[in-house]
Structures are given as C-alpha cells and as structure tokens.
Design a protein around this motif. Structure first.
Motif, PDB file in Angstrom:
ATOM      1  N   GLY A  50      62.481   2.626  20.091  1.00 14.35           N
ATOM      2  CA  GLY A  50      62.320   2.202  18.710  1.00 14.35           C
ATOM      3  C   GLY A  50      61.498   3.168  17.878  1.00 14.35           C
ATOM      4  N   SER A  51      61.804   3.180  16.577  1.00 15.64           N
ATOM      5  CA  SER A  51      61.038   4.003  15.648  1.00 15.64           C
ATOM      6  C   SER A  51      61.350   3.540  14.227  1.00 15.64           C
ATOM      7  CB  SER A  51      61.406   5.491  15.791  1.00 15.64           C
ATOM      8  OG  SER A  51      62.638   5.777  15.143  1.00 15.64           O
ATOM      9  N   GLY A  52      60.642   4.140  13.286  1.00 18.05           N
ATOM     10  CA  GLY A  52      61.020   3.966  11.900  1.00 18.05           C
ATOM     11  C   GLY A  52      62.263   4.787  11.593  1.00 18.05           C
ATOM     12  N   VAL A  53      62.787   4.589  10.396  1.00 16.37           N
ATOM     13  CA  VAL A  53      64.022   5.269   9.986  1.00 16.37           C
ATOM     14  C   VAL A  53      63.671   6.429   9.050  1.00 16.37           C
ATOM     15  CG1 VAL A  53      66.191   5.012   8.737  1.00 16.37           C
ATOM     16  CG2 VAL A  53      65.409   3.202  10.275  1.00 16.37           C
ATOM     17  N   PHE A  54      64.232   7.579   9.346  1.00 20.11           N
ATOM     18  CA  PHE A  54      63.991   8.774   8.555  1.00 20.11           C
ATOM     19  C   PHE A  54      65.331   9.409   8.214  1.00 20.11           C
ATOM     20  CE2 PHE A  54      60.318   7.904  11.085  1.00 20.11           C
ATOM     21  CZ  PHE A  54      59.237   8.172  10.250  1.00 20.11           C
ATOM     22  N   HIS A  55      65.628   9.458   6.918  1.00 23.72           N
ATOM     23  CA  HIS A  55      66.900  10.008   6.449  1.00 23.72           C
ATOM     24  C   HIS A  55      68.093   9.326   7.106  1.00 23.72           C
ATOM     25  CE1 HIS A  55      64.537  13.120   4.507  1.00 23.72           C
ATOM     26  NE2 HIS A  55      63.968  13.396   5.668  1.00 23.72           N
ATOM     27  N   GLY A  56      67.999   8.009   7.241  1.00 26.29           N
ATOM     28  CA  GLY A  56      69.116   7.223   7.742  1.00 26.29           C
ATOM     29  C   GLY A  56      69.262   7.181   9.245  1.00 26.29           C
ATOM     30  N   ARG A  57      68.302   7.772   9.983  1.00 28.97           N
ATOM     31  CA  ARG A  57      68.385   7.761  11.445  1.00 28.97           C
ATOM     32  C   ARG A  57      67.016   7.496  12.032  1.00 28.97           C
ATOM     33  NH1 ARG A  57      72.788  11.949  13.857  1.00 28.97           N
ATOM     34  NH2 ARG A  57      74.460  11.513  12.386  1.00 28.97           N
ATOM     35  N   LEU A  58      67.001   7.180  13.322  1.00 29.42           N
ATOM     36  CA  LEU A  58      65.727   7.012  13.997  1.00 29.42           C
ATOM     37  C   LEU A  58      65.029   8.358  14.150  1.00 29.42           C
ATOM     38  CD1 LEU A  58      66.553   4.312  16.693  1.00 29.42           C
ATOM     39  CD2 LEU A  58      65.882   4.046  14.314  1.00 29.42           C
ATOM     40  N   HIS A  59      63.747   8.295  14.432  1.00 28.68           N
ATOM     41  CA  HIS A  59      62.911   9.499  14.402  1.00 28.68           C
ATOM     42  C   HIS A  59      63.461  10.585  15.341  1.00 28.68           C
ATOM     43  CE1 HIS A  59      59.349  12.064  14.509  1.00 28.68           C
ATOM     44  NE2 HIS A  59      58.917  11.396  13.443  1.00 28.68           N
ATOM     45  N   PRO A  60      63.435  11.845  14.900  1.00 25.63           N
ATOM     46  CA  PRO A  60      63.972  12.935  15.739  1.00 25.63           C
ATOM     47  C   PRO A  60      63.276  13.058  17.094  1.00 25.63           C
ATOM     48  CG  PRO A  60      63.664  13.684  13.481  1.00 25.63           C
ATOM     49  CD  PRO A  60      63.069  12.319  13.552  1.00 25.63           C
ATOM     50  N   ARG A  61      61.998  12.715  17.171  1.00 26.21           N
ATOM     51  CA  ARG A  61      61.292  12.797  18.462  1.00 26.21           C
ATOM     52  C   ARG A  61      61.880  11.820  19.472  1.00 26.21           C
ATOM     53  NH1 ARG A  61      55.531  11.442  16.847  1.00 26.21           N
ATOM     54  NH2 ARG A  61      55.340  10.976  19.077  1.00 26.21           N
ATOM     55  N   LEU A  62      62.281  10.638  18.983  1.00 27.16           N
ATOM     56  CA  LEU A  62      62.866   9.644  19.875  1.00 27.16           C
ATOM     57  C   LEU A  62      64.247  10.087  20.347  1.00 27.16           C
ATOM     58  CD1 LEU A  62      62.289   6.818  21.074  1.00 27.16           C
ATOM     59  CD2 LEU A  62      63.580   5.869  19.153  1.00 27.16           C
ATOM     60  N   THR A  63      65.036  10.614  19.420  1.00 33.18           N
ATOM     61  CA  THR A  63      66.375  11.085  19.784  1.00 33.18           C
ATOM     62  C   THR A  63      66.305  12.268  20.740  1.00 33.18           C
ATOM     63  OG1 THR A  63      67.173  10.369  17.613  1.00 33.18           O
ATOM     64  CG2 THR A  63      68.573  11.861  18.848  1.00 33.18           C
ATOM     65  N   ALA A  64      65.367  13.192  20.475  1.00 39.37           N
ATOM     66  CA  ALA A  64      65.214  14.346  21.360  1.00 39.37           C
ATOM     67  C   ALA A  64      64.797  13.903  22.762  1.00 39.37           C
ATOM     68  CB  ALA A  64      64.187  15.311  20.776  1.00 39.37           C
ATOM     69  N   PHE A  65      63.932  12.900  22.837  1.00 35.02           N
ATOM     70  CA  PHE A  65      63.521  12.388  24.143  1.00 35.02           C
ATOM     71  C   PHE A  65      64.714  11.794  24.885  1.00 35.02           C
ATOM     72  CE2 PHE A  65      62.206   8.580  26.545  1.00 35.02           C
ATOM     73  CZ  PHE A  65      61.464   9.199  27.538  1.00 35.02           C
ATOM     74  N   ALA A  66      65.550  11.010  24.187  1.00 33.32           N
ATOM     75  CA  ALA A  66      66.716  10.397  24.825  1.00 33.32           C
ATOM     76  C   ALA A  66      67.671  11.455  25.368  1.00 33.32           C
ATOM     77  CB  ALA A  66      67.428   9.487  23.834  1.00 33.32           C
ATOM     78  N   ARG A  67      67.769  12.589  24.686  1.00 35.30           N
ATOM     79  CA  ARG A  67      68.665  13.656  25.153  1.00 35.30           C
ATOM     80  C   ARG A  67      68.178  14.257  26.472  1.00 35.30           C
ATOM     81  NH1 ARG A  67      68.866  15.476  19.520  1.00 35.30           N
ATOM     82  NH2 ARG A  67      70.844  14.784  18.613  1.00 35.30           N
ATOM     83  N   THR A  68      66.880  14.186  26.734  1.00 33.23           N
ATOM     84  CA  THR A  68      66.355  14.795  27.965  1.00 33.23           C
ATOM     85  C   THR A  68      66.509  13.885  29.174  1.00 33.23           C
ATOM     86  OG1 THR A  68      64.093  13.913  27.685  1.00 33.23           O
ATOM     87  CG2 THR A  68      64.632  16.004  26.587  1.00 33.23           C
ATOM     88  N   LEU A  69      66.894  12.624  28.974  1.00 32.92           N
ATOM     89  CA  LEU A  69      66.945  11.676  30.076  1.00 32.92           C
ATOM     90  C   LEU A  69      68.102  11.985  31.018  1.00 32.92           C
ATOM     91  CD1 LEU A  69      66.233   8.329  28.192  1.00 32.92           C
ATOM     92  CD2 LEU A  69      64.633   9.706  29.536  1.00 32.92           C
ATOM     93  N   PRO A  70      67.886  11.833  32.307  1.00 31.90           N
ATOM     94  CA  PRO A  70      68.993  11.978  33.259  1.00 31.90           C
ATOM     95  C   PRO A  70      69.896  10.755  33.192  1.00 31.90           C
ATOM     96  CG  PRO A  70      67.012  11.296  34.406  1.00 31.90           C
ATOM     97  CD  PRO A  70      66.609  11.519  32.967  1.00 31.90           C
ATOM     98  N   ALA A  71      70.993  10.801  33.929  1.00 29.96           N
ATOM     99  CA  ALA A  71      71.889   9.640  33.997  1.00 29.96           C
ATOM    100  C   ALA A  71      71.105   8.436  34.493  1.00 29.96           C
ATOM    101  CB  ALA A  71      73.059   9.933  34.926  1.00 29.96           C
ATOM    102  N   ALA A  72      71.347   7.280  33.853  1.00 30.95           N
ATOM    103  CA  ALA A  72      70.546   6.090  34.130  1.00 30.95           C
ATOM    104  C   ALA A  72      70.724   5.580  35.552  1.00 30.95           C
ATOM    105  CB  ALA A  72      70.885   4.989  33.128  1.00 30.95           C
ATOM    106  N   ARG A  73      71.906   5.650  36.101  1.00 28.83           N
ATOM    107  CA  ARG A  73      72.175   5.172  37.462  1.00 28.83           C
ATOM    108  C   ARG A  73      73.306   6.010  38.057  1.00 28.83           C
ATOM    109  NH1 ARG A  73      68.094   2.716  36.777  1.00 28.83           N
ATOM    110  NH2 ARG A  73      67.637   0.509  37.175  1.00 28.83           N
ATOM    111  N   GLY A  74      73.457   5.904  39.354  1.00 28.91           N
ATOM    112  CA  GLY A  74      74.559   6.575  40.025  1.00 28.91           C
ATOM    113  C   GLY A  74      75.874   5.879  39.732  1.00 28.91           C
ATOM    114  N   PRO A  75      77.018   6.487  40.096  1.00 33.55           N
ATOM    115  CA  PRO A  75      78.330   5.920  39.777  1.00 33.55           C
ATOM    116  C   PRO A  75      78.596   4.572  40.425  1.00 33.55           C
ATOM    117  CG  PRO A  75      78.532   7.790  41.280  1.00 33.55           C
ATOM    118  CD  PRO A  75      77.120   7.763  40.809  1.00 33.55           C
ATOM    119  N   ARG A  76      77.923   4.255  41.560  1.00 33.66           N
ATOM    120  CA  ARG A  76      78.167   2.988  42.239  1.00 33.66           C
ATOM    121  C   ARG A  76      77.034   1.991  42.038  1.00 33.66           C
ATOM    122  NH1 ARG A  76      80.767   4.724  48.121  1.00 33.66           N
ATOM    123  NH2 ARG A  76      82.515   5.932  47.274  1.00 33.66           N
TER     124      ARG A  76
END
Length: 219
Positions: A50-76
């Motif tokens: 969660g974050s505040g909204v900046f220029h119609g989107r969530l904060h760039p720091r939050l989005t950048a963090f989400a991009r660094t995340l590995p796959a949430a779980r394995g295929p099975r």
C-alpha cells in the motif's frame, strides 16, 4: 498465519494509519520496502502492498520493490496471497483503478491478489490543493479506518478457509462405486416417473366413456 504489510507513506502518514488499522486485525508487521527485502514477503502467507497515489499510480518505491520479488510459489505449490490498498486526494476512477498496474505486476509474480483493492480518500496537499489548505483535511477518518479493519477481517476469514486442511479423500475404487450407485438411483427414479405417467394415461383412457355411434353418422 504470518502476514506482512509493505507500506510507503511519505506525505502525511495517511497510508500508514490505514496499514496500522489492518495490521491490528491481521496480526501483521508493517514495514517499508527497504526494511522488508525480498525474503520477508516470500516467507509470509499474506502480503499487503500500500501507498499513497502519485500521478495516478501507487508510489514508485512500492512498484520498484514488487519488481524485485521472486516468484511467490513454485509451480506445484499454492499461490501466496496478496492485497493492495491506497489512499488518495481525488476519487479513484472506476475504469482505471490506481492499483491496477501493481495488481497486474503481483499477479505476474505468482501472487493470488485479493480484489478489489481497498482505497479511501486522504489529506492531500499536492501543489494545486495547497493554495486552499489541502483536500480531505480530516481523512482518513474513523469511518475510513473502520472500513479498513472490515476489509482486513474479510481477508483473514478468507485465508482461514483457504488454509483449512481438507478431509481425507475417498479411495479411487470407493469413489467409482459411489458414482455408480448414484447413477443407478437416478435412473431408477426416472423410470419410476415415466411408469407413473404412462399408467396414469392408461387409467384415464379406460375411465373415459365410449364415443356413441351416432357421433360418426352423417346427418
């Protein structure tokens, strides 16, 4: 259940207040992207973003963090659960939600994202609004925080149903026998219904008085 909320709240603490309200219900820790690191969301059963909204989107720091995340779980493995929340000065446009880009990014990472996202109005002093002292000076208010807690309660209940262990499965042979028994019972019921209709039609035809011969005579 382990829950963590990754929150970026940079202007007036609006989003942090919402995050704290949800965290008390979920028993979650509230961290910034820098405090969390990729490992903490990976080990959680439920992750909030969660974050505040900046220029119609969530904060760039939050989005950048989400991009660094590995796959949430394995295929099975079952997909890790996530949710998104936002605070904004202006109302959210229904056709283009503020949370949509982040929600799609999390989905591509393998998260099962709860929808729709939580959003509420909040105090905003962005440049044009600063002239009049800002918008939504008392938001998020008690009603907003109550709505945030209710949202978290629904998440907790849904996750509880999802993680409840299933009962023992019936053996394959037993399942086939049960299916066969149900099929036979259904066919017997259909046969009984058709027989009842036919017998009723025969009885009606026998009880009907014969047509007099004069009916067929020409006058």
């Amino acid at each position: 259940m382990k829950a963590v909320i990754v929150c970026v709240s940079v202007s007036h603490g609006n989003t942090l207040r919402v995050a704290d309200a949800m965290a008390r219900v979920l028993g979650a820790s509230v961290v910034t992207p820098e405090e969390a690191g990729p490992g903490e969301p990976a080990a959680a059963d439920l992750v909030g973003f969660g974050s505040g909204v900046f220029h119609g989107r969530l904060h760039p720091r939050l989005t950048a963090f989400a991009r660094t995340l590995p796959a949430a779980r394995g295929p099975r493995s079952p997909r890790a659960r996530a949710f998104v929340f936002a605070t904004s000065g202006l109302p959210e446009p229904p056709v283009m939600p503020f949370s949509r880009p982040l929600t799609r990014l999390l989905d591509s990472k393998g998260f099962d994202v709860h929808g729709p996202a939580f959003a509420c109005r909040a105090f905003d002093t962005w440049a044009p609004f600063r002239i009049v002292g800002g918008l939504n000076k008392r938001r998020p208010d008690a009603d907003d925080l109550s709505a945030a807690r209710s949202f978290a309660e629904r998440l907790r209940e849904g996750l509880g149903r999802a993680v409840r262990p299933p009962g023992p499965a019936a053996p394959c042979g037993t399942a086939r026998v049960r299916i066969h028994e149900v099929t036979l019972a259904m066919n017997a019921a259909r046969f009984a219904t058709v027989r009842s209709i036919c017998c009723s039609s025969v009885r009606d035809s026998r009880s009907r008085p014969p047509v007099p011969a004069s009916f067929f005579r020409r006058t």
